[in-house]
Motif scaffolding. Sequence first.
Motif, PDB file in Angstrom:
ATOM      1  N   ALA A 153      48.556 143.240  59.211  1.00 53.00           N
ATOM      2  CA  ALA A 153      49.200 144.702  58.848  1.00 53.00           C
ATOM      3  C   ALA A 153      48.082 145.677  59.243  1.00 53.00           C
ATOM      4  O   ALA A 153      48.487 146.819  59.682  1.00 53.00           O
ATOM      5  CB  ALA A 153      49.474 144.662  57.367  1.00 53.00           C
ATOM      6  N   PRO A 180      50.714 150.333  52.780  1.00 49.50           N
ATOM      7  CA  PRO A 180      51.285 150.641  54.252  1.00 49.50           C
ATOM      8  C   PRO A 180      51.128 152.242  54.183  1.00 49.50           C
ATOM      9  O   PRO A 180      51.539 152.968  53.271  1.00 49.50           O
ATOM     10  CB  PRO A 180      52.282 150.067  54.096  1.00 49.50           C
ATOM     11  N   ALA A 186      51.314 141.087  53.168  1.00 50.58           N
ATOM     12  CA  ALA A 186      50.301 142.052  52.796  1.00 50.58           C
ATOM     13  C   ALA A 186      48.935 141.581  53.062  1.00 50.58           C
ATOM     14  O   ALA A 186      48.237 142.600  52.881  1.00 50.58           O
ATOM     15  CB  ALA A 186      50.652 142.314  51.183  1.00 50.58           C
ATOM     16  N   SER A 239      50.433 148.978  58.563  1.00 51.74           N
ATOM     17  CA  SER A 239      51.961 149.143  58.980  1.00 51.74           C
ATOM     18  C   SER A 239      52.796 147.894  58.333  1.00 51.74           C
ATOM     19  O   SER A 239      52.386 146.862  58.696  1.00 51.74           O
ATOM     20  CB  SER A 239      51.991 149.361  60.364  1.00 51.74           C
ATOM     21  N   VAL A 240      53.927 148.348  57.876  1.00 49.17           N
ATOM     22  CA  VAL A 240      54.821 147.503  57.581  1.00 49.17           C
ATOM     23  C   VAL A 240      55.473 146.629  58.529  1.00 49.17           C
ATOM     24  O   VAL A 240      55.965 145.629  58.185  1.00 49.17           O
ATOM     25  CB  VAL A 240      56.012 148.106  56.416  1.00 49.17           C
ATOM     26  N   ARG A 298      55.775 149.018  50.320  1.00 46.41           N
ATOM     27  CA  ARG A 298      55.097 147.719  50.250  1.00 46.41           C
ATOM     28  C   ARG A 298      55.917 146.491  50.132  1.00 46.41           C
ATOM     29  O   ARG A 298      55.626 145.691  50.496  1.00 46.41           O
ATOM     30  CB  ARG A 298      54.001 147.889  48.910  1.00 46.41           C
ATOM     31  N   ARG A 305      58.344 145.744  51.722  1.00 39.78           N
ATOM     32  CA  ARG A 305      58.642 145.284  53.236  1.00 39.78           C
ATOM     33  C   ARG A 305      57.861 144.027  53.429  1.00 39.78           C
ATOM     34  O   ARG A 305      58.491 143.076  53.999  1.00 39.78           O
ATOM     35  CB  ARG A 305      58.458 146.274  54.032  1.00 39.78           C
ATOM     36  N   PHE A 306      56.777 143.907  52.649  1.00 36.94           N
ATOM     37  CA  PHE A 306      55.967 142.810  53.105  1.00 36.94           C
ATOM     38  C   PHE A 306      56.313 141.641  52.276  1.00 36.94           C
ATOM     39  O   PHE A 306      56.459 140.381  52.749  1.00 36.94           O
ATOM     40  CB  PHE A 306      54.440 142.974  52.538  1.00 36.94           C
TER      41      PHE A 306
END
Length: 670
Positions: free
Chosen positions: A327, A222, A246, A302-303, A227, A229-230
């Motif tokens: 994403a 991202p 993701a 984007s997250v 990452r 956050r996914f």
Amino acid sequence: MRDGFLLFPFSPADQGRIDAASIGVTDVGFASAPVAGQPYPQAMRLAFRMTAGSPVPQVRPLFPGQLRFIADPAAPGVTPAPDDVEFTGTAYANWRTLGMLRLTVDPEAARALGELDPDLVVLPNVVWYGPVRISQEFLFSTLRTGLRAERLGGTPSIPPSDPRWAKHAVAAFLAGRYEPTIRAGATAATDDRIAHPMPTVHPTGAQHDVTLLVSAAIRQSPKDGLRERFNVLSAGVAEDDPAHSANGAVPARHVYRVLRPHLTDAAAGTAVPDAVLATGGSTPVYHALRCTRAWQPVAECSVHFPAQRISVADPAGNPLAVQRLPAHGVFFWSYPADAPVRDLRVSIAGGMRWIDGATADVWRQPAGTVALAYDLTVTPSPHLQLRLPMGEAMLAEPRDSPGGGRCTYMSMRRSVRALTDNRICGGRLNFGRGVTGPGTRQLMDDAWAGTPAHAGILRNNQPLPNLAPDIGAPRLVPVLRAFFPDEVPAQEIGGSTHRATAYDGGEMAYRLWQTIMGSFHAEGTKRNFPPAVIGRGGPGVLVATGLAAGFHLDPVRRAGEADSVYFDRIVGLATAGLHPGALLQFWHFDTDFEGIKATQTSANPHPMQGYGHSLVFAGYERNSAGAITGLRTIDQFGEDVQPITGAAGSRLITWGGDDQQIWVAANWEE
């Protein structure tokens, strides 16, 4: 990478075992909440009937790369331990060999794919095939001796030279812990996918019916967050499942269609590829609706996007599709070629704001929550810019604590950087802010061409938090002027609108933020400032520039209202309805607040008796019962709590251990 490194799923020999007339191809339907373990939206569902029971058609991976087996937990059989692996048909029959393959593109193949310049907008780097059967030939021949042997992880690791390697490789592959590399080779004869047996489709029933699901996606880092956050967004979902956040999905049928000119064994006029990759009739047409956080239609990841749902409706508002936004931000709207639906209303649910990316100087304009109308015959590939609510963008940057008398500089710095990050850079400026990449710098320079601003003002965490305020704050003025270039209206004061110097919106904002009373009082400049925003610091700037719809808190003493009642009423207003990221300004003394407001029309500038302070609201502090006990704020000392003192009817908000009488606040509009 050689020409012909992309393969159609079935060899010519296997295509001859498929009844072309029986082929049916559909896309898995749109879904706003994809479910782990279920077919992913817009995956290609390929169904056909075999012309004979054997040999069963093999599945040839699209591109070279790493192959991982994901066993179906409901399938019969066991996953053998290495010591239990025997290379016999009897042993093989007891293993769990039904499941899904995940193919991850080889880096060299990814580069070669990009050089083909296919009209895909998003190039996938992961493809899933399932259900597939891991055949005995694949395990005993391909995996054991045909593919390049690689060291197996574990304790201890097993090198290819170890005589136990083959047993461990089979056990690890069936357990999903070993991903052998499938190479394209210098020629077709040395291509692993062609030269060696591959996993097969899984026929069912006496009529040899086959269904194969093919999903495609891109996995990438991202640009606006970590990452991890996914994983938060996909709690309980395995990363190798297409439903994981993701994995940014791309319609698999669209991928194969666009790549068809480059596919081996898929020439036009060949029956099976013609049926699988047909166009026209009721087959879908795909339009890329591109969402980015950046102001230009650049490649995105984007997250925040997987938490959003993109909705497509007809002009009457009837929903046509709701899909989780991948994403990468590109939603592929599809409709039957013989029943086109091209007049769309597009909106986003999930908290972000949006604006048509084709809007002139889009980065100067606020985003909203009203559906956008697109005629795909006029705009076949719309671009939408998605933005966080500005309050959320305000909190993305770390809490610097340089100390000193830097409050107005620090609140202005945070706000200017957040506005730039949210409207221009798409989160790239404040994520990894110490090193601003060339693409992010270009986004700023392209937006600000012809203005006083340039990327050097903000790149690499500039201007530094510990600069002296009279050095750091002026460096931000060109950015404010770029956002607010129009000359501000002249105010009528004392019956006159004459001013010796006219300010643009950025220059006005700087002086309001810093509460430069000389500018408010001087005859030649005071008519640049609306009286209703003077003395309100950062909140006044938000209102004056349209970044706030109005003040959340702009106290006015009622006739005859006692100090304790007035100040308590201010606390009551401050403890309800403030949004995180809002701007705050306090004055230690009420008399200073009133004096600054009156300085435009007084004979002399107001002489300060106390002090003021500029802060950013981060949230309410609550006790165990949920009652608000203070304001959590950000200033030049980092993030801290400003407690509420006194009983109901005589409350005050403190800062620095002192009670502060006047508080002004404004929530961001966007």
